[in-house]
Motif scaffolding. Sequence first.
Motif, PDB file in Angstrom:
ATOM      1  N   VAL A  89      46.250  22.709 -22.047  1.00 44.95           N
ATOM      2  CA  VAL A  89      46.957  22.969 -20.795  1.00 44.95           C
ATOM      3  C   VAL A  89      47.507  21.693 -20.158  1.00 44.95           C
ATOM      4  O   VAL A  89      48.504  21.739 -19.435  1.00 44.95           O
ATOM      5  CB  VAL A  89      46.026  23.716 -19.813  1.00 44.95           C
ATOM      6  N   ALA A  90      46.889  20.542 -20.411  1.00 52.15           N
ATOM      7  CA  ALA A  90      47.347  19.314 -19.763  1.00 52.15           C
ATOM      8  C   ALA A  90      48.464  18.607 -20.515  1.00 52.15           C
ATOM      9  O   ALA A  90      48.915  17.546 -20.095  1.00 52.15           O
ATOM     10  CB  ALA A  90      46.162  18.353 -19.602  1.00 52.15           C
ATOM     11  N   ALA A  91      48.939  19.174 -21.614  1.00 52.22           N
ATOM     12  CA  ALA A  91      49.916  18.482 -22.463  1.00 52.22           C
ATOM     13  C   ALA A  91      51.332  18.658 -21.930  1.00 52.22           C
ATOM     14  O   ALA A  91      52.157  19.351 -22.521  1.00 52.22           O
ATOM     15  CB  ALA A  91      49.822  18.981 -23.904  1.00 52.22           C
ATOM     16  N   GLY A  92      51.600  18.036 -20.792  1.00 52.48           N
ATOM     17  CA  GLY A  92      52.942  18.062 -20.226  1.00 52.48           C
ATOM     18  C   GLY A  92      53.631  16.729 -20.437  1.00 52.48           C
ATOM     19  O   GLY A  92      52.990  15.683 -20.588  1.00 52.48           O
ATOM     20  N   LEU A  93      54.944  16.761 -20.466  1.00 51.58           N
ATOM     21  CA  LEU A  93      55.729  15.550 -20.708  1.00 51.58           C
ATOM     22  C   LEU A  93      56.860  15.435 -19.691  1.00 51.58           C
ATOM     23  O   LEU A  93      57.433  16.439 -19.273  1.00 51.58           O
ATOM     24  CB  LEU A  93      56.353  15.566 -22.112  1.00 51.58           C
ATOM     25  N   LEU A  94      57.164  14.196 -19.307  1.00 50.70           N
ATOM     26  CA  LEU A  94      58.369  13.906 -18.533  1.00 50.70           C
ATOM     27  C   LEU A  94      59.256  13.037 -19.408  1.00 50.70           C
ATOM     28  O   LEU A  94      58.858  11.941 -19.806  1.00 50.70           O
ATOM     29  CB  LEU A  94      58.031  13.168 -17.231  1.00 50.70           C
ATOM     30  N   ALA A  95      60.441  13.536 -19.724  1.00 54.28           N
ATOM     31  CA  ALA A  95      61.401  12.788 -20.536  1.00 54.28           C
ATOM     32  C   ALA A  95      62.461  12.207 -19.613  1.00 54.28           C
ATOM     33  O   ALA A  95      62.986  12.901 -18.735  1.00 54.28           O
ATOM     34  CB  ALA A  95      62.051  13.704 -21.576  1.00 54.28           C
ATOM     35  N   VAL A  96      62.762  10.928 -19.793  1.00 55.29           N
ATOM     36  CA  VAL A  96      63.764  10.262 -18.964  1.00 55.29           C
ATOM     37  C   VAL A  96      64.863   9.696 -19.847  1.00 55.29           C
ATOM     38  O   VAL A  96      64.617   9.291 -20.978  1.00 55.29           O
ATOM     39  CB  VAL A  96      63.142   9.130 -18.120  1.00 55.29           C
ATOM     40  N   ARG A  97      66.084   9.720 -19.316  1.00 56.75           N
ATOM     41  CA  ARG A  97      67.202   9.162 -20.071  1.00 56.75           C
ATOM     42  C   ARG A  97      67.171   7.635 -20.032  1.00 56.75           C
ATOM     43  O   ARG A  97      67.426   6.972 -21.039  1.00 56.75           O
ATOM     44  CB  ARG A  97      68.523   9.675 -19.491  1.00 56.75           C
ATOM     45  N   GLU A  98      66.871   7.082 -18.865  1.00 57.25           N
ATOM     46  CA  GLU A  98      66.853   5.632 -18.668  1.00 57.25           C
ATOM     47  C   GLU A  98      65.419   5.160 -18.426  1.00 57.25           C
ATOM     48  O   GLU A  98      64.769   5.649 -17.502  1.00 57.25           O
ATOM     49  CB  GLU A  98      67.726   5.240 -17.482  1.00 57.25           C
ATOM     50  N   PRO A  99      64.922   4.223 -19.219  1.00 58.73           N
ATOM     51  CA  PRO A  99      63.546   3.730 -19.015  1.00 58.73           C
ATOM     52  C   PRO A  99      63.288   3.216 -17.602  1.00 58.73           C
ATOM     53  O   PRO A  99      62.167   3.310 -17.103  1.00 58.73           O
ATOM     54  CB  PRO A  99      63.420   2.601 -20.049  1.00 58.73           C
ATOM     55  N   ASP A 100      64.330   2.703 -16.940  1.00 55.80           N
ATOM     56  CA  ASP A 100      64.152   2.193 -15.583  1.00 55.80           C
ATOM     57  C   ASP A 100      63.720   3.273 -14.603  1.00 55.80           C
ATOM     58  O   ASP A 100      63.199   2.968 -13.518  1.00 55.80           O
ATOM     59  CB  ASP A 100      65.442   1.538 -15.087  1.00 55.80           C
ATOM     60  N   ASP A 101      63.943   4.547 -14.979  1.00 55.11           N
ATOM     61  CA  ASP A 101      63.518   5.629 -14.096  1.00 55.11           C
ATOM     62  C   ASP A 101      62.004   5.692 -13.950  1.00 55.11           C
ATOM     63  O   ASP A 101      61.493   6.349 -13.037  1.00 55.11           O
ATOM     64  CB  ASP A 101      64.034   6.974 -14.622  1.00 55.11           C
TER      65      ASP A 101
END
Length: 258
Positions: A89-101
Amino acid sequence: LDPAALDAALAALPGPHLVAATAGTTDAGLIDPLPEIADVCRAHRARLHIDAAYGGGLLFSDRHRDRLTGLDAAHTVTLDLHKLGWQPVAAGLLAVREPDDLAALHQRADYLNADDDTEAGLPDLLGRSLRTSRRPDILKTAVTLKTLGREGLGALVDQVCATAHEFADLLADRPGFELYDRPVISTVLFRPAHATDAAVAAVRRQLLHRGRAVLGRARPDDGRLWLKATVLNPHTRPADLAALLKAVEELAEGNAPR
């Protein structure tokens, strides 16, 4: 999310703007018109975040991934792999286009990432996650991807989506039930015909207490209470669905006004 209403709102409100679109709503699995929303965001120079917690798993499927056209226009995307990824259940991800985000997440604590330890090659734990003592669920995700690959996971996604459509067909053929709409992903909303909201709620609780089924509940735009079946088990078969409907039907009769 209505692109025309979004366009009008962004034009009327002072910026900067952040728009959050959804690819797979919790209640019914609906997907916003992502390409049109992306166009509006570009026109207003607004940042676009897409919540693909539920629907992101469609990317694994060659058959269904087109429903996420426009996802690549987002600046950030959330994915919840405990749904169409079959992870904890805890396996969530945040994907970002720019690493600076991710700069806002940068924190330092000498006891966790002292400069000399980092220079000596020790892992910088705080730079990897603010929850440094959390379980390493990413390892389970990596093992799953290594074992099944996109093709294997795509086959599971295709199976549960097909089963949801079979369930919708079954409901459409049963006059004792109402079907809210055809499933977009693998969520089906239904209710016993002519039942009150109180009866629908009682049926759900009784199924749970008796160990028969775990159904969700949703109250979409029509304001009525619906039972929510989210198909995530690829081993679910038509006989299982028929048994579920029989149980709901029997309980609905027991909860009908006398």
